[in-house]
Design a protein around this motif. Structure first.
Motif, PDB file in Angstrom:
ATOM      1  N   GLY B 126       9.327   2.846  -4.694  1.00 22.55           N
ATOM      2  CA  GLY B 126       8.001   2.706  -4.107  1.00 22.55           C
ATOM      3  C   GLY B 126       8.055   2.724  -2.593  1.00 22.55           C
ATOM      4  N   MET B 127       9.132   2.185  -2.040  1.00 22.24           N
ATOM      5  CA  MET B 127       9.220   2.147  -0.587  1.00 22.24           C
ATOM      6  C   MET B 127       9.495   3.525   0.008  1.00 22.24           C
ATOM      7  SD  MET B 127       8.804  -1.043  -0.097  1.00 22.24           S
ATOM      8  CE  MET B 127       9.262  -1.289   1.595  1.00 22.24           C
ATOM      9  N   VAL B 129       8.214   6.245  -0.304  1.00 28.54           N
ATOM     10  CA  VAL B 129       7.074   7.057   0.082  1.00 28.54           C
ATOM     11  C   VAL B 129       6.741   6.888   1.568  1.00 28.54           C
ATOM     12  CG1 VAL B 129       5.432   5.294  -0.558  1.00 28.54           C
ATOM     13  CG2 VAL B 129       4.749   7.656  -0.579  1.00 28.54           C
ATOM     14  N   TYR B 130       7.095   5.725   2.109  1.00 26.23           N
ATOM     15  CA  TYR B 130       6.774   5.506   3.513  1.00 26.23           C
ATOM     16  C   TYR B 130       7.392   6.549   4.413  1.00 26.23           C
ATOM     17  CZ  TYR B 130       4.774   1.028   2.421  1.00 26.23           C
ATOM     18  OH  TYR B 130       3.969   0.052   1.927  1.00 26.23           O
ATOM     19  N   ALA B 133       5.340   9.766   4.067  1.00 23.75           N
ATOM     20  CA  ALA B 133       3.988   9.620   4.588  1.00 23.75           C
ATOM     21  C   ALA B 133       4.004   9.468   6.096  1.00 23.75           C
ATOM     22  CB  ALA B 133       3.322   8.405   3.934  1.00 23.75           C
ATOM     23  N   LEU B 134       4.926   8.642   6.567  1.00 20.15           N
ATOM     24  CA  LEU B 134       4.982   8.412   8.006  1.00 20.15           C
ATOM     25  C   LEU B 134       5.393   9.666   8.753  1.00 20.15           C
ATOM     26  CD1 LEU B 134       6.519   4.964   8.699  1.00 20.15           C
ATOM     27  CD2 LEU B 134       4.239   5.808   9.174  1.00 20.15           C
ATOM     28  N   TRP B 137       2.460  11.748   9.125  1.00 18.12           N
ATOM     29  CA  TRP B 137       1.460  11.262  10.064  1.00 18.12           C
ATOM     30  C   TRP B 137       1.978  11.330  11.497  1.00 18.12           C
ATOM     31  CZ3 TRP B 137       1.182   7.189  13.511  1.00 18.12           C
ATOM     32  CH2 TRP B 137      -0.117   6.960  14.023  1.00 18.12           C
ATOM     33  N   LEU B 145       0.483  16.334   8.154  1.00 13.69           N
ATOM     34  CA  LEU B 145      -0.385  15.235   7.704  1.00 13.69           C
ATOM     35  C   LEU B 145      -0.810  15.459   6.264  1.00 13.69           C
ATOM     36  CD1 LEU B 145      -1.926  12.688   8.525  1.00 13.69           C
ATOM     37  CD2 LEU B 145      -3.875  14.135   8.977  1.00 13.69           C
ATOM     38  N   GLY B 148       1.965  14.676   4.052  1.00 12.83           N
ATOM     39  CA  GLY B 148       2.161  13.239   3.929  1.00 12.83           C
ATOM     40  C   GLY B 148       1.118  12.611   3.021  1.00 12.83           C
ATOM     41  N   LEU B 149      -0.142  13.043   3.211  1.00 11.60           N
ATOM     42  CA  LEU B 149      -1.209  12.517   2.369  1.00 11.60           C
ATOM     43  C   LEU B 149      -0.950  12.840   0.903  1.00 11.60           C
ATOM     44  CD1 LEU B 149      -4.501  13.293   4.262  1.00 11.60           C
ATOM     45  CD2 LEU B 149      -3.664  11.086   3.529  1.00 11.60           C
ATOM     46  N   SER B 152       1.839  10.737  -0.533  1.00  9.36           N
ATOM     47  CA  SER B 152       1.568   9.336  -0.854  1.00  9.36           C
ATOM     48  C   SER B 152       0.664   9.234  -2.068  1.00  9.36           C
ATOM     49  CB  SER B 152       0.976   8.588   0.344  1.00  9.36           C
ATOM     50  OG  SER B 152       0.037   9.372   0.997  1.00  9.36           O
ATOM     51  N   ALA B 153      -0.357  10.095  -2.137  1.00  9.96           N
ATOM     52  CA  ALA B 153      -1.226  10.062  -3.312  1.00  9.96           C
ATOM     53  C   ALA B 153      -0.432  10.380  -4.570  1.00  9.96           C
ATOM     54  CB  ALA B 153      -2.358  11.058  -3.136  1.00  9.96           C
ATOM     55  N   ILE B 156       1.912   7.479  -5.567  1.00 12.14           N
ATOM     56  CA  ILE B 156       1.206   6.341  -6.176  1.00 12.14           C
ATOM     57  C   ILE B 156       0.788   6.695  -7.579  1.00 12.14           C
ATOM     58  CG2 ILE B 156      -0.852   4.919  -6.037  1.00 12.14           C
ATOM     59  CD1 ILE B 156      -0.774   5.140  -3.096  1.00 12.14           C
ATOM     60  N   GLU B 159       3.755   6.868  -9.953  1.00 16.16           N
ATOM     61  CA  GLU B 159       4.525   5.646 -10.142  1.00 16.16           C
ATOM     62  C   GLU B 159       4.082   4.921 -11.410  1.00 16.16           C
ATOM     63  OE1 GLU B 159       4.924   2.461  -6.907  1.00 16.16           O
ATOM     64  OE2 GLU B 159       6.044   4.214  -6.297  1.00 16.16           O
TER      65      GLU B 159
END
Lengths: 166, 395, 506, 110, 485
Positions: B126-127, B129-130, B133-134, B137, B145, B148-149, B152-153, B156, B159
């Motif tokens: 789960g971590m 993804v940061y 995503a980061l 961004w 971007l 990244g979006l 993350s979607a 989630i 998962e």
């Protein structure tokens, strides 16, 4: 050893917490919050909460905060503008927070007997099996009604955020 | 302090093996894809391109490290670090085999055995993804971007089925420690059907395995779910602005995730290091036989070379294989290596499927991807979990 | 179910009926209903006519709410008898005077009038403190609407001011009522009174004074006593004629009735010890009201301030703590109801003709409308206390009672009588004598049949009450004697009475 | 107070955990009160919830029971639900106003 | 395997209303997905049926009172009173909103499902006997309310209301939780009875700490009941939310929050009542003053009613400050009377506001008595009840509250409360003034007659308001028996 670990991670948590409050950009704040959560997860481990530490990572850091980051990115929100009228806030806020913390700390020092100390491994009931047993025996009702809550959250997210198809 | 030294040694070994695997995984991928596409793949650097990974590493290390002017510097640097950190650290709870009892050394073939290992892996994934995503961004670039979006979607969304798919076998095996999971899968039905969770009653977890497999593809951003970096839509997605070592870090993270996921699949569904069939039917000799067959193949091609240098390299490889085949016959060593072999074989198979799928399937469209997660994966996973739970409760 | 219940609930039924019947027949229906109530209420005189009962007649005592024990306890005594009759008499008269005057939302007007009657009768007959408070508050609502909807230009201001003043006063009374309940264990007036009289319920002086003040302020606002009177001129000036009539004739009596019924008997020591102060306020009110009335250019305002002055007499009489004073006060309550009601009706008649309340707009009315002028003159004379007319009796008794208590009070109060002659006669002179202006001559006509019908009963009563005092006074006197009896004993006495009882209990 | 090295090497007093929790809670409250960005404000609330969880776990340790763990588990679930709904609300606000400044979301006045 | 726990059938019976509400909510969500647009008219009747069934369920549950699920919930008279109250409020909300939603082109089933879920949460709160269950019930109710407040998501007012409600509500929740954590740490339990035992025994934890914890929890509750100084969200939310939702929010969740406040403070913190009484005292006074004096300045009727609802929370707090059985009974009665009254007032506002809620200024009510005398009369009843004129529920409620306060020797609070209620009359009167004494400026837009649902809601509320005012004994006796010792 326990103290050292505590101090390290408590320092990280407080640092990240401060950063959360002081940073102007929401992304920075969000990541600071993830930092807080991570270090708290470690502290939970020290307190014998294995399950809850992992839940903290999975639910909080892994799901909730990702959602936050996702929304921040989606809205592409910039940093906070510094308004003139809010200049007093830090000046008033810092002493206030310090005072609250001071009072809280004093109370807590009185509350917790000095003999109560945390040793890693002393608490044995934080494993998933014990938690599950307690959860499904004593706390089965709250557990079940929590499902309503989640259903509401789903419905709400859909109602509020779905795109109009027409 | 013995514990500390031992742990350090184990960590070093695992790290070395993992790094090598990651490097060569890429070589294998290129080779396999090449063969699927009737090409040869890398072969310039070293025999059969075997030194290609090394060359790549050198190239990435020496490349100029570009820092685009419009990026958010802190997160731009942080993102690949996060990605690779969480990808690599996950390996620490993966057991590769049973215990090692060589002379004074008594230790498990695992960095640490957490009684919540499965949750640990879930948490770390789960971590991860940061990082993606980061990166998207911080690059301050619309393609990045969007990548990244999307990631993350996507992460989630997937998962959920992942966790639900994992939960079903856990219900049956009643533990969260990987080692105990594997031990609970030992033994055979009727003397020959392994009690792996995909075969084990009361509900064989084949559906969970497939669900997990599909979700794992999405979690690792692999074809056909590699939307976050879809080259023809997003240039390269979240790592558009990255180059040199930072780019390599993302690459490494992706492959490390693949390895981790394959390991988890093996441990959860395929019985970990439990052999496919019982020792009394000679499963212990399978590695020897395989390496002997490999040696034989090498020698044959070495004596009938297609290219001039095969004359030297293949027999050399044959000799190595022979040696390995012999090692597997030494009893104390075999006891260590046999589980390792079975484990590696299964992980390797899954990794091969990864590559195979990449060579075969096209990419999803983004809305299809999300709809697939919520309207197919999620309900099926819930139904599967429910059925399993019911069966476990009733049995 | 007694006659009193019928008198009380008939207006409520009328209210409901008026809401249901069609608009065009509401006038007639209202008149018939209110007359019916009046006729039925005449039956209430019965017991007093044939005998002179002590205590309450027509009592009904039924459970309304179980816990806390709130009872529907109503009854009639000499004090409330005439006030109920005054109410039932003035309601049909109000209906009659509004016949033409109210030309829009007629149905609602009469409905509110009936509701008001219900509340007013209830206030006068309730013998349960809670019930009393309920009726007390109910009266506010219809009056608020009567002023607010059918009043003159500043009606909204006046209506809101009226409501808030009275509301603010009454909430304190509510607190005191609850406190009394908590101490006495009952809301029943009779029971509480007997507890106080026997000394079973006694308060420390400070508490008693606070309770007294809570009741007193609420009543004083209603009366209105001098510094709390400012809502009254506004309400009177802005209200329609019927509203003014009901307000002046009956609603103000709620305050004096309350003083007499609750403040004095329940808290005798506090009432006595505060009597000088109250009397001072009352005298101030008498003189101040008269002086302000003297300079009013507006007829209604003039009459309103004259009310302040007249009611000062009533309060003065009550707080003289003498038989004559009390009798005079009660009599003066009735007198004021009759004569000021008549004045408002007559001013209303003038307004209907000339559409102005300014005295300056009139002058020479006597020429085009001699009958109206004559009636107005009789009423004026009654108001200033001409012997053989009603006010004289009341004022005389009050002054006599006050003189018995404190001669100085009488001296000042008598000044008010003189002043009242000044302003009333001056008003009469300015409005009715002189040369009729164009507007007056053109617009003002003499009394019509309906107007006669409305004013004649009042004129008759003025004369009757001024000459045959004995038709009215005995029940009042008997009741006042009882009030004085219970208020006379000082607390020390009561406590002494209690001691042997306590010893016996041991 | 025992000498510093002993403090550091020994087990940590429980009160330290509780004080940390209080500090984080106060920080969160301060963030809520003084920050203007809606999302940051929301995250401050999450920080407060985290602080509460730490208290729960610490008290659980003291009491030797795992009820506190279950409570903080419930808190997480609730926080997740809150986050889903809250972020959806923030999306609608942004859609309607194109801003995340809390001071600018103030059309509701007398 | 440890021994399994299977609840007894009676324990299921004791949560019957919640079960019924949830099932109907889920059913509505299901039908929302499968039914055609034309058929979606069945949602209001379906939701009403669900609430009716839950009403029956709560009465059935009262047939076997007692604790269930390891003391997590406690079905007694108190719980049943509030269950019935919140369910009836939900029923009124369904009636009042069907027309509104059609008018705003948002006839989704989710709305009704959310109402049902929210009521289920409030029902949980009403019967909860344990802090965690209280917390979860509160959250169920609150989160559903947040969504309802922002239901018309394209309306900026709605989204702003939802945002403020959400942020401040969550903030309050955090305080509540922190208090719960401390109570748990100090007493070792979250069960209200157990906390009471721990606090009253000889080994009670230091009062200062218990007090701090109770104060933290009070912050949480205070937000939910919109007590000063935690009331800042209420005006914005009630003004911005869809009118029927404001009606619902201003009574249902508030009643449930008071239920848990009373239960927590009287059961769990009963032994230290003397120590929290001054806090509630001050809070009650501040709440009344803030609510009333702010309401005076409002020109928007929803906002005015919002401030008035703050003031009314102050009155109820007086009853809480009394910390007695009579006080609890008075609070219960008042909440019931207030629920119908305030709901009715908001329902009339809903009706008059028309599409897009364009007519929510007090001045927009000008001449309502001429245009729709029946509606005006109903609103008059509600406003008089809010003022506290006798023969309305509001009066009896106030009466009982002040009686309870005087019983507990809160003389000054009573006097100040009464004076406040006199001040309050002013702003309610303004509405009466414009309705009856002013004419609409220019030709008013025609006001369509109310539909059946709206009529049911308004007339039902009015009837209940009058009934509670004229025959308060019916409800009060039950409340007195059910009130906590």
């Amino acid at each position: 050893m326990d103290s050292i670990l505590f101090l390290i991670f408590a320092a990280i948590a407080v640092g990240c917490g401060l950063n959360l409050v002081l940073q102007t950009h929401p992304i920075s704040s969000a990541l600071s919050l993830v930092g807080v959560m991570g270090s708290l997860a470690v502290l939970y481990l020290l307190l014998g909460g294995e399950f809850i530490a992992m839940a903290q990572l999975i639910v909080y850091a892994g799901a909730i905060m990702v959602l936050f980051i996702f929304v921040i990115m989606l809205l592409n929100a910039g940093g906070e503008r510094r308004g003139r009228k809010r200049l007093w806030a830090p000046w008033a806020g810092a002493p206030m927070v310090a005072a609250i913390i001071g009072i809280g700390a004093y109370l807590i020092q009185r509350a917790a007997p000095r003999t109560a100390e945390v040793t890693f491994g002393a608490f044995q009931h934080g494993n998933p099996s014990d938690i599950g047993t307690n959860l499904f025996e004593n706390y089965v009702l709250p557990f079940e009604i929590t499902s309503i809550l989640i259903l509401i959250a789903i419905v709400g997210a859909i109602v509020l955020a779905r795109k109009e198809i027409e | 302090m013995n514990f500390l030294i031992l742990s350090l040694i184990k960590a070093a070994v695992v790290a070395f093996v993992l790094m090598t695997t990651l490097a060569y995984l890429q070589w294998i991928e290129r080779k396999v894809i090449a063969h699927i596409q009737l090409r040869v793949g890398p072969r310039r650097v070293g025999p059969h391109g075997l030194l290609q990974p090394l060359a790549d590493v050198i190239k990435l290390l020496t490349k100029e490290d570009l820092l685009p002017s419009h990026v958010n510097k802190v997160f731009y640097f942080l993102a690949p670090f996060i990605a690779v950190f969480f990808a690599l650290i996950a390996i620490s709870v993966i057991p590769f085999g049973t215990e090692v009892n060589l002379g004074p050394v008594h230790t498990a073939m695992q960095l640490t055995d957490l009684n919540i290992g499965v949750l640990f892996i879930l948490g770390l994934s789960g971590m991860g993804v940061y990082g993606v995503a980061l990166a998207g961004w911080a690059s301050n670039n619309k393609y990045a971007l969007l990548g990244g979006l999307r990631s993350s979607a996507q992460m989630i969304s997937y998962e959920l089925p992942t966790a639900l798919a994992i939960a079903a076998p856990l219900l049956m095996l009643n533990t969260l420690s990987f080692r105990q999971l594997v031990e609970a899968q030992s033994g055979y039905y009727l003397g020959f059907i392994p009690r792996w969770t995909i075969f084990q009653g009361p509900v064989p977890q084949l559906v969970s395995f497939i669900l997990f497999g599909i979700a794992a593809f999405a979690e690792t951003n692999r074809v056909p779910f590699d939307l976050p970096e879809a080259e023809n839509e997003l240039v390269a997605g979240f790592h558009t602005e990255y180059s040199s070592m930072k780019f390599a870090a993302f690459f490494m993270a992706e492959y490390a995730n693949m390895v981790t996921v394959s390991c988890v699949a093996t441990l959860l569904f395929l019985g970990g290091w439990q052999p496919l069939w019982p020792a009394q039917y000679g499963s212990n000799f399978l590695p020897t036989a395989m390496f002997l067959a490999g040696a034989a193949l090498c020698f044959y091609h070495g004596f009938h070379p297609a290219r001039s240098f095969d004359r030297i390299t293949l027999p050399a490889a044959g000799v190595v294989f022979l040696g390995i085949a012999v090692v597997f016959l030494i009893p104390p060593v075999a006891a260590v290596l046999l589980p390792l072999f079975w484990f590696a074989a299964k992980v390797g198979f899954i990794l091969f499927v990864y590559i195979w799928v990449r060579g075969t399937l096209p990419r999803f469209r983004y809305d299809q991807l999300m709809r697939f997660a919520w309207t197919f994966m999620f309900p099926v996973a819930v139904a599967n979990l429910f059925l399993t739970g019911l069966a476990v409760a009733l049995s | 179910m007694t006659l009193l219940d019928a008198v009380l609930f008939l207006p409520l039924i009328g209210f409901a009926a008026l809401l249901l019947i069609p608009k065009q027949s509401s006038r007639g229906a209202a008149l018939i209903l209110s007359l019916l109530v009046f006729i039925v209420s005449l039956g209430l005189i019965g017991p007093y006519w044939f005998a002179n009962p002590s205590g309450y007649v027509f009592t009904t005592d039924a459970v309304w709410i179980n816990s806390p024990p709130i009872r529907y306890h109503v009854g009639l005594d000499g004090l409330s008898l005439w006030l109920v009759l005054l109410t039932t008499l003035l309601t049909p008269i109000s209906v009659a005077v509004s016949w033409k005057y109210i030309d829009h939302r007629v149905k609602e007007f009469y409905a509110f009038l009936m509701l008001l009657e219900f509340g007013l009768i209830g206030v006068f007959v309730a013998l349960d403190l809670f019930l009393f408070y309920v009726f007390w508050e109910i009266c506010l609502v219809p009056m608020y609407f009567l002023i607010g909807i059918w009043g003159h230009e500043r009606r909204i201001y006046a209506a809101v001011k009226f409501f808030l003043y009275t509301m603010a006063g009454s909430v304190l009374m509510l607190a005191a009522i609850i406190y009394l309940y908590n101490r006495a264990g009952t809301f029943d007036y009779v029971a509480i009174l007997s507890q106080i009289e026997t000394g079973r319920l006694a308060f420390p002086p400070r508490v008693e004074m606070l309770l007294f003040l809570a009741f007193f302020v609420s009543f004083a606002i209603k009366v209105p006593l001098f510094p709390l009177h400012t809502w009254l001129p506004d309400a009177h000036v802005e209200a329609p004629t019927a509203g003014s009539v009901m307000l002046a004739s009956v609603m103000l009596k709620m305050g004096t009735y309350g003083l007499l019924r609750y403040c004095v008997p329940l808290f005798p020591d506090a009432a006595r010890s505060s009597a000088p102060w109250v009397a001072a306020l009352a005298i101030t009110g008498i003189i101040y009201g008269a002086l302000v009335a003297l300079v009013q250019p507006n007829m209604k305002k003039l009459v309103a301030y004259s009310s302040v002055s007249h009611l000062g007499f009533v309060v003065l009489g009550i707080f003289s703590f003498t038989q004559q004073g009390l009798d005079g006060a009660v009599y003066q309550m009735l007198n004021h109801g009759i004569s000021t009601g008549a004045l408002f009706i007559l001013v209303g008649y003038l307004y209907e003709r000339r559409h102005s309340l300014e005295i300056a707009a009139y002058g020479g009315v006597a020429t085009p409308a001699p009958n109206l002028s004559a009636v107005f003159l009789i009423t004026t004379l009654a108001s200033i206390g001409l012997p053989s007319l009603n006010n004289f009796v009341g004022e005389y008794l009050v002054l006599q009672g006050a003189a018995a208590a404190h001669f100085t009070w009488t001296a000042f109060a008598a000044l008010g009588v003189i002043l009242s002659a000044c302003y009333m006669l001056w008003l009469y002179q300015r409005a009715f004598f002189g040369k009729a202006s164009e507007g007056v001559a053109h617009h003002v006509y003499d009394l019509t049949g309906r107007e006669w019908a409305a004013i004649v009963p009042l004129i008759a009563l003025m004369v009757w009450m001024g000459t045959f005092t004995q038709s009215f006074l005995p029940p009042i006197r008997a009741q006042n004697a009882r009030i004085l009896e219970s208020a006379r004993r000082l607390k020390t006495e009561r406590v002494q009475n209690l001691v042997p009882e306590a010893i016996r209990a041991r | 107070m025992p000498p510093l090295p002993a403090v550091i090497h020994g087990p940590a007093p429980l009160s330290w955990y509780l004080i940390l929790s209080a500090v984080l809670f106060a920080l969160g409250a301060a963030g809520f009160l003084f920050r203007r960005n809606i999302i940051t404000v929301f995250m401050s609330i999450e920080l407060m919830l985290n602080a509460v969880n730490l208290s729960f776990i610490a008290f659980s340790y003291k009491l030797g029971r795992n009820d506190g763990h279950i409570f903080s588990f419930f808190v997480m679930v609730v926080a997740a639900a809150e986050a889903a709904v809250g972020l959806a609300i923030i999306l609608t606000v942004f859609k309607n106003r194109q801003t995340l400044e809390i001071d600018e979301v103030s059309s509701l006045k007398n | 395997m440890p021994a399994s726990y299977f609840p007894a059938p009676a324990e299921y019976l004791r949560v019957l209303p919640e079960i019924v509400l949830t099932l109907f909510g889920v059913a509505i969500l299901f039908f929302e997905a499968v039914l055609s647009e034309a058929r979606k008219r069945i949602f209001p009747p379906l939701a009403a049926a669900g609430l009716g069934a839950a009403l029956a369920g709560s009465i059935l549950a009262y047939g076997s009172p007692g604790a269930a699920f390891h003391g997590m919930i406690l079905v007694d008279g108190f719980a049943t009173f509030f269950r019935v109250l919140v369910i009836v409020v939900g029923l009124l909300a369904v009636f009042a909103s069907s027309e509104y939603l059609r008018r705003e082109n948002h006839p989704g089933g989710e709305f009704y499902a959310l109402i049902l879920f929210s009521v289920a949460g409030q029902s949980v709160m009403a019967s909860a006997n344990e802090l965690i269950v209280i917390f979860i019930g509160l959250e169920i109710s609150s989160i559903a309310s947040y969504i309802l407040a922002g239901y018309l998501r394209d309306d900026p007012r709605n989204s702003e209301a939802a945002l403020k409600y959400f942020l401040l509500g969550s903030f309050a929740t955090a305080f509540l939780l922190y208090g719960v954590a401390w109570i748990y740490g100090l007493t070792g339990s979250t069960n209200l009875e157990a906390i009471r035992r721990a606090l009253s025994g000889g080994g009670a934890p230091p009062l200062m700490l218990t007090g701090a914890a109770a104060a933290l929890m009070f912050v949480g509750f205070g937000f939910k009941i919109s007590a000063a100084p935690f009331q800042i969200w209420a005006p914005d939310v009630y003004q911005g939310a869809p009118a029927p939702v404001s009606a619902f929010l201003s009574v249902g969740p508030k009643a449930a929050a008071f239920a848990i406040l009373i239960r927590t403070y009287q059961t769990a913190f009963g032994p230290v009542a003397g120590d929290w009484q001054p806090l509630v005292w001050a809070c009650a006074l501040a709440t009344m003053v803030v609510g009333n004096f702010a309401a005076i300045q409002q020109s928007n009727i929803k906002r005015m009613l919002a401030y008035s609802s703050i003031a009314h929370a102050g009155y109820v707090l007086i009853a809480v400050a009394a910390a007695s059985q009579i006080g609890a009974a008075a609070a219960m009665f008042y909440l019931a009377a207030y629920a119908f009254t305030n709901f009715g007032a908001f329902a009339v506002v809903t009706h008059v506001a028309r599409k897009g809620e364009r007519y929510v200024k007090i001045d927009d009510f000008a001449g309502l008595a001429q245009r729709q005398p029946a509606m005006a009369a109903m609103l008059t009843i509600f406003l008089l009840s809010l003022i506290g004129v006798p023969l309305t529920g509001g009066f009896c409620g106030k009466f009982y509250i002040f009686k309870a306060a005087l019983d507990s020797n809160l003389v000054w609070l009573t006097v100040l409360g009464l004076l406040n209620s006199a001040v309050a009359a002013y702003y309610y009167l303004r509405v009466l003034v414009v309705m009856y004494m002013k004419d609409a400026d220019g030709p008013a837009e025609p006001l369509p007659a109310a539909g059946t649902g709206m009529k049911l809601a308004v007339y039902g509320s009015a009837a209940a308001t009058l009934l509670l005012g004229i025959f308060p004994g019916l409800v009060l006796e039950f409340a007195s028996r059910a009130a906590l010792k």
